[in-house]
Design an enzyme around this catalytic site. Structure first.
Site, mmCIF file in Angstrom:
data_model
loop_
_atom_site.group_PDB
_atom_site.id
_atom_site.type_symbol
_atom_site.label_atom_id
_atom_site.label_comp_id
_atom_site.label_asym_id
_atom_site.label_seq_id
_atom_site.Cartn_x
_atom_site.Cartn_y
_atom_site.Cartn_z
ATOM 1 N N THR A 73 13.526 -28.004 -0.209
ATOM 2 C CA THR A 73 13.155 -26.973 1.269
ATOM 3 C C THR A 73 12.259 -28.464 2.121
ATOM 4 O O THR A 73 11.504 -28.389 2.980
ATOM 5 C CB THR A 73 11.919 -26.378 1.230
ATOM 6 O OG1 THR A 73 13.141 -25.042 0.163
ATOM 7 C CG2 THR A 73 10.991 -26.290 1.545
ATOM 8 N N CYS A 74 11.116 -29.360 1.261
ATOM 9 C CA CYS A 74 10.783 -30.174 1.513
ATOM 10 C C CYS A 74 11.523 -30.802 2.527
ATOM 11 O O CYS A 74 10.617 -31.461 3.724
ATOM 12 C CB CYS A 74 9.749 -30.826 0.723
ATOM 13 S SG CYS A 74 8.687 -32.833 1.170
ATOM 14 N N ARG B 246 -0.680 -9.835 12.638
ATOM 15 C CA ARG B 246 -1.091 -8.551 12.021
ATOM 16 C C ARG B 246 -2.530 -8.680 11.801
ATOM 17 O O ARG B 246 -3.644 -6.940 11.822
ATOM 18 C CB ARG B 246 0.148 -7.692 11.291
ATOM 19 C CG ARG B 246 -0.370 -8.134 9.648
ATOM 20 C CD ARG B 246 0.331 -7.910 8.384
ATOM 21 N NE ARG B 246 1.341 -8.488 7.195
ATOM 22 C CZ ARG B 246 1.664 -7.721 6.973
ATOM 23 N NH1 ARG B 246 2.074 -6.902 6.037
ATOM 24 N NH2 ARG B 246 1.179 -8.576 5.052
ATOM 25 N N GLU C 71 22.562 -28.658 -8.212
ATOM 26 C CA GLU C 71 22.443 -28.186 -6.738
ATOM 27 C C GLU C 71 23.026 -27.450 -5.450
ATOM 28 O O GLU C 71 24.440 -28.516 -5.147
ATOM 29 C CB GLU C 71 21.166 -29.836 -5.817
ATOM 30 C CG GLU C 71 20.998 -29.142 -4.190
ATOM 31 C CD GLU C 71 20.312 -28.027 -4.574
ATOM 32 O OE1 GLU C 71 19.231 -28.317 -5.086
ATOM 33 O OE2 GLU C 71 20.382 -27.373 -3.239
ATOM 34 N N TYR D 232 0.966 -20.388 7.548
ATOM 35 C CA TYR D 232 1.043 -21.909 7.710
ATOM 36 C C TYR D 232 1.986 -22.186 8.533
ATOM 37 O O TYR D 232 2.001 -22.607 9.059
ATOM 38 C CB TYR D 232 0.979 -22.997 6.048
ATOM 39 C CG TYR D 232 0.566 -23.339 5.860
ATOM 40 C CD1 TYR D 232 0.205 -24.461 4.976
ATOM 41 C CD2 TYR D 232 0.250 -21.898 4.285
ATOM 42 C CE1 TYR D 232 -0.691 -24.728 4.530
ATOM 43 C CE2 TYR D 232 -0.596 -23.102 2.891
ATOM 44 C CZ TYR D 232 -0.878 -23.905 2.856
ATOM 45 O OH TYR D 232 -1.765 -24.731 2.171
ATOM 46 N N GLY E 185 6.477 -15.332 5.386
ATOM 47 C CA GLY E 185 6.074 -15.378 4.077
ATOM 48 C C GLY E 185 7.866 -15.847 3.571
ATOM 49 O O GLY E 185 8.929 -15.762 4.616
ATOM 50 N N GLU F 104 2.314 -23.219 12.123
ATOM 51 C CA GLU F 104 2.647 -24.766 12.724
ATOM 52 C C GLU F 104 3.295 -24.912 13.722
ATOM 53 O O GLU F 104 3.307 -25.710 14.380
ATOM 54 C CB GLU F 104 2.642 -25.590 11.580
ATOM 55 C CG GLU F 104 1.563 -25.242 10.327
ATOM 56 C CD GLU F 104 2.230 -26.541 9.185
ATOM 57 O OE1 GLU F 104 1.432 -26.981 8.712
ATOM 58 O OE2 GLU F 104 3.012 -26.007 8.798
ATOM 59 N N HIS G 232 -18.199 -45.960 11.593
ATOM 60 C CA HIS G 232 -18.742 -45.981 12.665
ATOM 61 C C HIS G 232 -17.749 -47.234 14.145
ATOM 62 O O HIS G 232 -17.781 -47.899 13.784
ATOM 63 C CB HIS G 232 -20.102 -46.236 13.588
ATOM 64 C CG HIS G 232 -20.518 -46.171 14.695
ATOM 65 N ND1 HIS G 232 -21.096 -45.025 15.344
ATOM 66 C CD2 HIS G 232 -21.234 -46.605 15.961
ATOM 67 C CE1 HIS G 232 -21.337 -44.759 16.385
ATOM 68 N NE2 HIS G 232 -21.535 -46.107 16.793
ATOM 69 N N GLU H 114 -16.843 -39.899 10.125
ATOM 70 C CA GLU H 114 -18.845 -40.389 9.592
ATOM 71 C C GLU H 114 -19.595 -38.765 9.425
ATOM 72 O O GLU H 114 -20.637 -39.264 9.339
ATOM 73 C CB GLU H 114 -19.139 -41.424 10.909
ATOM 74 C CG GLU H 114 -18.913 -41.524 12.299
ATOM 75 C CD GLU H 114 -20.033 -41.962 12.716
ATOM 76 O OE1 GLU H 114 -21.125 -42.652 12.772
ATOM 77 O OE2 GLU H 114 -19.152 -42.796 14.093
ATOM 78 N N LYS I 121 9.758 -30.958 9.823
ATOM 79 C CA LYS I 121 8.484 -30.009 10.482
ATOM 80 C C LYS I 121 7.559 -31.063 11.216
ATOM 81 O O LYS I 121 6.917 -31.093 11.881
ATOM 82 C CB LYS I 121 7.334 -28.885 9.097
ATOM 83 C CG LYS I 121 6.126 -28.487 10.205
ATOM 84 C CD LYS I 121 5.299 -29.108 10.090
ATOM 85 C CE LYS I 121 4.622 -29.877 8.325
ATOM 86 N NZ LYS I 121 4.336 -28.564 7.636
ATOM 87 N N SER J 220 11.872 -31.542 -4.405
ATOM 88 C CA SER J 220 11.565 -32.561 -4.360
ATOM 89 C C SER J 220 11.037 -31.974 -6.361
ATOM 90 O O SER J 220 11.106 -33.339 -7.039
ATOM 91 C CB SER J 220 9.934 -32.286 -4.097
ATOM 92 O OG SER J 220 9.972 -32.542 -2.840
ATOM 93 N N CYS K 274 8.454 -29.121 5.209
ATOM 94 C CA CYS K 274 7.007 -30.005 5.369
ATOM 95 C C CYS K 274 7.839 -31.480 6.122
ATOM 96 O O CYS K 274 7.230 -32.464 7.321
ATOM 97 C CB CYS K 274 7.150 -30.939 3.924
ATOM 98 S SG CYS K 274 6.922 -30.060 2.601
#
Ligand code: NDP
Length: 453
Positions: free
Chosen positions: A43-44, A200, A36, A179, A263, A183, A436, A441, A52, A15, A49
């Site tokens: 990754t995204c 842990r 590349e 995360y 990680g 997730e 509402h 709210e 996922k 990205s 992202c």
């Protein structure tokens, strides 16, 4: 006429890199190349992202089908077909990768579909041995999931592997409490996999607001995730088709699959960075100044490889600020303050600003909390709770932090984030009429502080 082949050579087509390359070429008329080694989108788009989030959507339909019955819909039991979903998912990722390639091509960026390393301050070497020179080099190579330093750790998978699983395991052990661990615990549980999670530390999602992460942990357990905090894996070994593990809590058990969500590390290995004088930090991250410039003036770095705030929209902003600074004569520092973010756990969390714990260490605060059963799920007979929380400065009345745990909390925090970023006060929130009936709210109707510290 420049003495270099290019004004800018970008290494990494995720990205951040793609945005910087196409804006430099398209808006600043720079001569740009990008290399590349894997798939465009990084990754995204390819292994983070986007797939996922599509898995989150897929995993939520199971309970929606159940809830629909409570709302009067009459239908047969639902079952999830991983193959059907996965085929569609892969097609969508290919489509998106094509979009990224086209964005570069249409901006006039030269693409090299191979690995690139740094030969000197102005030279990039491609895997085929070709060398290209550039006035500026931008490293945007991202990060990679890491396994713990444990014998046989390669028996387990990492987040990259989830999307390519030939079939879903019957059960899985997830290691980690960040995360990605939380997730995927929700996603796989929603898809019918029996999920055990070991973390842990004392509570998952370290660094987030205590009350918010406490509620998420409780709700994850209510939904069926067998979550054990204060527990880690000690040993793993192959056992037939499964993996036998020993844990610090004395458990010995065979799981179909083990996922390490322990990680991510910056992708700087073998890039030739230190050899040319670029400084690396303790985790291997590229050390940059506020303008994303490294110790070598012609080399800049953005995104996860710098390990600042590892989020796609931040990498994109760092890329845009780099182009402003270097190609538009407008020195711009990316703003890392008050970044709203969402964690797509089940339930979801949206958050911006300080946690209660951070804020009260800094100054006296009022804390407003509303926790309740949302109408839609309550009607369907679920016990789910949501949380709306504001941390307010006693001195200035400014909102220092906003934390939401609720379905669609990510959508909510994007909107609340604008107000908080603008410096809104609690009075500004109070002056806004409630919409509402909605869950959000509550964020404008909390009149009395729950506590003041
Ligand atoms: P995190 O750093 O968030 O979490 C890693 C987890 O693994 C922590 O719970 C950590 O424990 C634990 N851990 C680390 N090493 C070991 C070990 N040796 N043994 C056992 N446990 C260990 O990393 P993630 O991989 O979850 O995510 C990486 C980054 O990706 C995030 O920080 C985030 O920036 C980004 N991301 C963002 C998402 C979003 O915006 N929704 C989604 C996914 C990723 P401890 O807490 O004790 O250190």
């Amino acid at each position: 006429m420049s003495d270099f082949d290019y004004d800018l050579f970008v290494i990494g087509g995720g990205s951040g890199g793609v945005r910087a390359a196409r804006v430099a070429a398209g808006e600043a008329d720079a001569k740009v190349a990008l290399a590349e080694e894997s798939r465009y989108g990084g990754t995204c788009v390819i292994r983070g992202c986007v797939p996922k989030k599509l898995m989150v959507f897929a995993s939520l339909y199971g309970e929606m089908v159940d809830d629909a019955r409570a709302y009067g819909w009459d239908h047969a039991d639902a079952s999830f077909n991983w193959k059907t979903f996965q085929t569609k998912l892969q097609a969508e990722l290919e489509r998106l990768e094509g979009v990224y390639q086209k964005l570069l091509d249409n901006s006039g960026v030269d693409r090299f579909d191979q690995r690139a390393t740094i030969a000197d301050a102005h030279t990039v070497e491609l895997a085929d041995g070709t060398r290209k020179t550039a006035k500026h080099i931008l490293v945007a190579t991202g990060g990679w999931p890491v396994r713990p330093d444990l014998e046989n750790a390669d028996l387990g998978i990492v987040s990259n592997d989830i999307f390519d699983l030939p079939e879903l395991p019957k059960n899985i052990l997830i290691i980690g409490g960040g995360y990605i661990a939380c997730e995927f615990a929700g996603v796989l549980n929603g898809m019918g996999v029996e999920v055990t999670q070991y973390y842990r530390g004392a509570q998952i999602l370290r660094g987030f607001d205590d009350e918010a992460r406490g509620l998420i942990a409780e709700e994850m357990k209510n939904r069926g995730v067998d979550l054990h905090c204060g527990t880690d894996i000690l040993e793993l070994s192959k056992d037939g088709d499964g993996i036998k593990i020993k844990a610090t809590n004395g458990t010995e058990k065979v799981f179909d699959q083990v996922l390490f969500a322990t990680g991510r590390s910056p992708n700087t290995d073998g890039m030739g960075l230190e050899e040319v004088g670029v400084e690396l930090g303790r985790k291997g991250e590229i050390v940059v100044d506020e303008y994303s410039q490294t110790a070598v003036p012609s080399i800049y770095a953005i995104g996860d490889v710098t390990d600042r705030v590892n989020l796609t929209p931040v990498a994109i902003r760092e890329g845009m600020a780099f182009v402003e600074t270097v190609f538009k004569g407008n020195p711009t520092k990316p703003d890392h303050d008050l970044i709203p973010t969402a964690i797509f756990t089940q339930p979801e969390m949206g958050t911006i600003g300080m946690t209660e714990e951070e804020a009260r260490d800094q100054e006296p605060v009022h804390v407003y909390v509303s926790s309740f059963k949302p109408m839609q799920q309550n009607f369907a007979g679920r016990s789910d709770r949501v949380l709306m929380k504001l941390i307010v400065s006693q001195e200035t009345d400014r909102i220092l932090g906003c934390h939401i745990v609720a379905p669609q909390a990510g959508e909510m925090i994007q909107m609340a984030g604008i107000a908080v970023k603008m410096g809104a006060t609690k009075k500004d929130f109070d002056n806004t009429v409630a919409v509402h009936p909605t869950m959000s709210e509550e964020i404008v109707t909390m009149r009395e502080p729950t506590r003041s510290t």
